[in-house]
Write a protein that holds these residues in place. Structure first.
Motif, PDB file in Angstrom:
ATOM      1  N   HIS A 142     -14.719 -27.399  29.743  1.00 52.65           N
ATOM      2  CA  HIS A 142     -15.979 -27.507  30.466  1.00 52.65           C
ATOM      3  C   HIS A 142     -16.502 -26.187  30.726  1.00 52.65           C
ATOM      4  N   GLY A 143     -15.291 -25.065  30.983  1.00 57.40           N
ATOM      5  CA  GLY A 143     -15.972 -23.730  31.244  1.00 57.40           C
ATOM      6  C   GLY A 143     -16.250 -23.016  29.716  1.00 57.40           C
ATOM      7  N   TYR A 144     -15.887 -23.481  28.802  1.00 55.12           N
ATOM      8  CA  TYR A 144     -16.290 -22.918  27.240  1.00 55.12           C
ATOM      9  C   TYR A 144     -17.704 -23.398  27.240  1.00 55.12           C
ATOM     10  N   PHE A 145     -18.152 -24.597  27.560  1.00 51.24           N
ATOM     11  CA  PHE A 145     -19.348 -25.246  27.433  1.00 51.24           C
ATOM     12  C   PHE A 145     -20.525 -24.416  28.354  1.00 51.24           C
ATOM     13  N   LEU A 146     -19.945 -24.397  29.468  1.00 48.25           N
ATOM     14  CA  LEU A 146     -20.832 -23.755  30.464  1.00 48.25           C
ATOM     15  C   LEU A 146     -21.147 -22.290  30.221  1.00 48.25           C
ATOM     16  N   GLY A 147     -20.073 -21.808  29.609  1.00 45.53           N
ATOM     17  CA  GLY A 147     -20.241 -20.182  29.392  1.00 45.53           C
ATOM     18  C   GLY A 147     -21.384 -20.228  27.905  1.00 45.53           C
ATOM     19  N   LYS A 148     -21.057 -21.140  26.959  1.00 46.98           N
ATOM     20  CA  LYS A 148     -22.148 -21.241  26.087  1.00 46.98           C
ATOM     21  C   LYS A 148     -23.571 -21.307  26.489  1.00 46.98           C
ATOM     22  N   LYS A 149     -23.689 -21.975  27.646  1.00 53.36           N
ATOM     23  CA  LYS A 149     -25.028 -21.964  28.243  1.00 53.36           C
ATOM     24  C   LYS A 149     -25.480 -20.848  29.327  1.00 53.36           C
ATOM     25  N   ASN A 150     -24.361 -20.086  29.295  1.00 56.37           N
ATOM     26  CA  ASN A 150     -24.803 -18.933  30.347  1.00 56.37           C
ATOM     27  C   ASN A 150     -24.840 -19.422  31.547  1.00 56.37           C
ATOM     28  N   ALA A 151     -24.186 -20.456  32.179  1.00 60.16           N
ATOM     29  CA  ALA A 151     -24.294 -21.069  33.455  1.00 60.16           C
ATOM     30  C   ALA A 151     -23.553 -20.469  34.345  1.00 60.16           C
ATOM     31  N   THR A 152     -24.056 -20.313  35.687  1.00 59.77           N
ATOM     32  CA  THR A 152     -23.240 -19.904  36.799  1.00 59.77           C
ATOM     33  C   THR A 152     -22.976 -20.963  37.487  1.00 59.77           C
ATOM     34  N   SER A 153     -23.750 -22.062  37.633  1.00 56.90           N
ATOM     35  CA  SER A 153     -23.639 -23.102  38.771  1.00 56.90           C
ATOM     36  C   SER A 153     -23.507 -24.319  37.518  1.00 56.90           C
ATOM     37  N   PHE A 154     -23.009 -25.244  38.335  1.00 59.22           N
ATOM     38  CA  PHE A 154     -22.783 -26.598  37.893  1.00 59.22           C
ATOM     39  C   PHE A 154     -22.665 -27.832  38.901  1.00 59.22           C
ATOM     40  N   ASP A 155     -22.980 -28.964  37.994  1.00 58.18           N
ATOM     41  CA  ASP A 155     -23.198 -30.103  38.739  1.00 58.18           C
ATOM     42  C   ASP A 155     -21.748 -31.186  38.710  1.00 58.18           C
ATOM     43  N   ARG A 156     -21.010 -31.104  39.757  1.00 53.24           N
ATOM     44  CA  ARG A 156     -19.915 -31.871  39.623  1.00 53.24           C
ATOM     45  C   ARG A 156     -19.863 -33.464  39.070  1.00 53.24           C
ATOM     46  N   ASP A 157     -21.003 -34.028  39.647  1.00 52.77           N
ATOM     47  CA  ASP A 157     -21.239 -35.504  39.024  1.00 52.77           C
ATOM     48  C   ASP A 157     -21.491 -35.539  37.467  1.00 52.77           C
ATOM     49  N   PHE A 158     -22.367 -34.597  37.214  1.00 47.44           N
ATOM     50  CA  PHE A 158     -22.680 -34.432  35.652  1.00 47.44           C
ATOM     51  C   PHE A 158     -21.260 -34.261  34.804  1.00 47.44           C
ATOM     52  N   LEU A 159     -20.424 -33.204  35.611  1.00 49.69           N
ATOM     53  CA  LEU A 159     -18.950 -32.663  34.690  1.00 49.69           C
ATOM     54  C   LEU A 159     -18.081 -33.881  34.682  1.00 49.69           C
ATOM     55  N   SER A 160     -18.256 -34.545  35.749  1.00 51.11           N
ATOM     56  CA  SER A 160     -17.117 -35.693  35.858  1.00 51.11           C
ATOM     57  C   SER A 160     -17.630 -36.893  34.830  1.00 51.11           C
ATOM     58  N   LYS A 161     -18.954 -37.197  34.684  1.00 54.71           N
ATOM     59  CA  LYS A 161     -19.434 -38.248  33.882  1.00 54.71           C
ATOM     60  C   LYS A 161     -18.996 -37.568  32.371  1.00 54.71           C
ATOM     61  N   VAL A 162     -19.321 -36.240  32.047  1.00 55.60           N
ATOM     62  CA  VAL A 162     -18.943 -35.714  30.547  1.00 55.60           C
ATOM     63  C   VAL A 162     -17.292 -35.934  30.480  1.00 55.60           C
ATOM     64  N   THR A 163     -16.500 -35.610  31.436  1.00 57.79           N
ATOM     65  CA  THR A 163     -15.080 -36.060  31.162  1.00 57.79           C
ATOM     66  C   THR A 163     -15.032 -37.484  30.841  1.00 57.79           C
ATOM     67  N   ASP A 164     -15.766 -38.437  31.558  1.00 57.59           N
ATOM     68  CA  ASP A 164     -15.393 -39.874  31.307  1.00 57.59           C
ATOM     69  C   ASP A 164     -15.721 -40.062  29.933  1.00 57.59           C
ATOM     70  N   ASP A 165     -17.018 -39.738  29.617  1.00 56.58           N
ATOM     71  CA  ASP A 165     -17.555 -39.863  28.381  1.00 56.58           C
ATOM     72  C   ASP A 165     -16.638 -39.191  27.148  1.00 56.58           C
ATOM     73  N   PHE A 166     -16.174 -38.180  27.380  1.00 59.11           N
ATOM     74  CA  PHE A 166     -15.048 -37.306  26.451  1.00 59.11           C
ATOM     75  C   PHE A 166     -14.102 -38.081  26.233  1.00 59.11           C
ATOM     76  N   MET A 167     -13.380 -38.604  27.397  1.00 60.67           N
ATOM     77  CA  MET A 167     -11.920 -39.657  27.163  1.00 60.67           C
ATOM     78  C   MET A 167     -12.382 -40.844  26.498  1.00 60.67           C
ATOM     79  N   ASP A 168     -13.468 -41.663  26.790  1.00 60.08           N
ATOM     80  CA  ASP A 168     -13.759 -42.556  26.151  1.00 60.08           C
ATOM     81  C   ASP A 168     -13.986 -42.470  24.601  1.00 60.08           C
ATOM     82  N   TYR A 169     -14.852 -41.178  24.307  1.00 62.85           N
ATOM     83  CA  TYR A 169     -14.914 -40.884  22.776  1.00 62.85           C
ATOM     84  C   TYR A 169     -13.644 -40.628  22.107  1.00 62.85           C
ATOM     85  N   CYS A 170     -12.729 -39.700  22.871  1.00 66.71           N
ATOM     86  CA  CYS A 170     -11.486 -39.577  22.164  1.00 66.71           C
ATOM     87  C   CYS A 170     -10.600 -40.813  22.012  1.00 66.71           C
TER      88      CYS A 170
END
Length: 111
Positions: A66-94
Motif C-alpha cells: 500500500h505504501g509503495y503504491f501511495l508513494g507512486k501516486k505522491n499521495a499523503t492521504s488515503f481512504d481506509r475503505d478503499f485500501l481495505s477493498k484493494v486488500t480484499d481484491d488483491f487477496m482474491d486475485y492472488c
C-alpha cells in the motif's frame, strides 16, 4: 581527601561513559550490517509468498505494498475503505493467480 575522591569518581564516570558509548557504537554498526543483509527486492515476491505469510507478517507485507503504491501516486492521504477493498481484491486475485508477481497483482487491483 574529599578532592581526591571527587577526582577518582570523575575518572571512573568518564571511563564508564566512554566504554558505554563505544559499546553502543559497536552495536549500532552490527545492527546496520544485519539490516543490510536482510534487504529484499519487492519485485521478487509472488502472490503465493504474500499469501503464505500469516498474521503480522502478512499485514506488514500488505502495508508495504500500500505504501509503495501511495508513494507512486505522491499521495499523503488515503481512504481506509478503499485500501481495505484493494486488500480484499488483491487477496482474491492472488488466490486465483499464486505465481503472479505481487507488485503486478497489486497494480491490477489498485486503480
Amino acid at each position: 581527601m574529599n578532592k581526591m575522591v571527587r577526582i577518582v569518581m570523575a575518572c571512573m564516570i568518564a571511563t564508564s561513559s566512554l566504554t558505554l558509548a563505544s559499546d553502543a557504537a559497536s552495536q549500532e554498526k552490527g545492527n546496520a550490517a544485519k539490516s543490510k543483509g536482510s534487504v529484499t527486492d519487492m519485485n521478487s515476491y509472488r502472490c503465493k509468498d504474500i499469501m503464505l505469510k500469516s498474521g503480522e507478517e502478512r499485514a506488514i507485507a500488505l502495508g508495504i505494498l500500500h505504501g509503495y503504491f501511495l508513494g507512486k501516486k505522491n499521495a499523503t492521504s488515503f481512504d481506509r475503505d478503499f485500501l481495505s477493498k484493494v486488500t480484499d481484491d488483491f487477496m482474491d486475485y492472488c488466490l486465483d493467480n499464486p505465481s503472479v508477481k505481487a507488485l503486478e497483482a497489486f497494480a491490477k487491483v489498485y486503480k
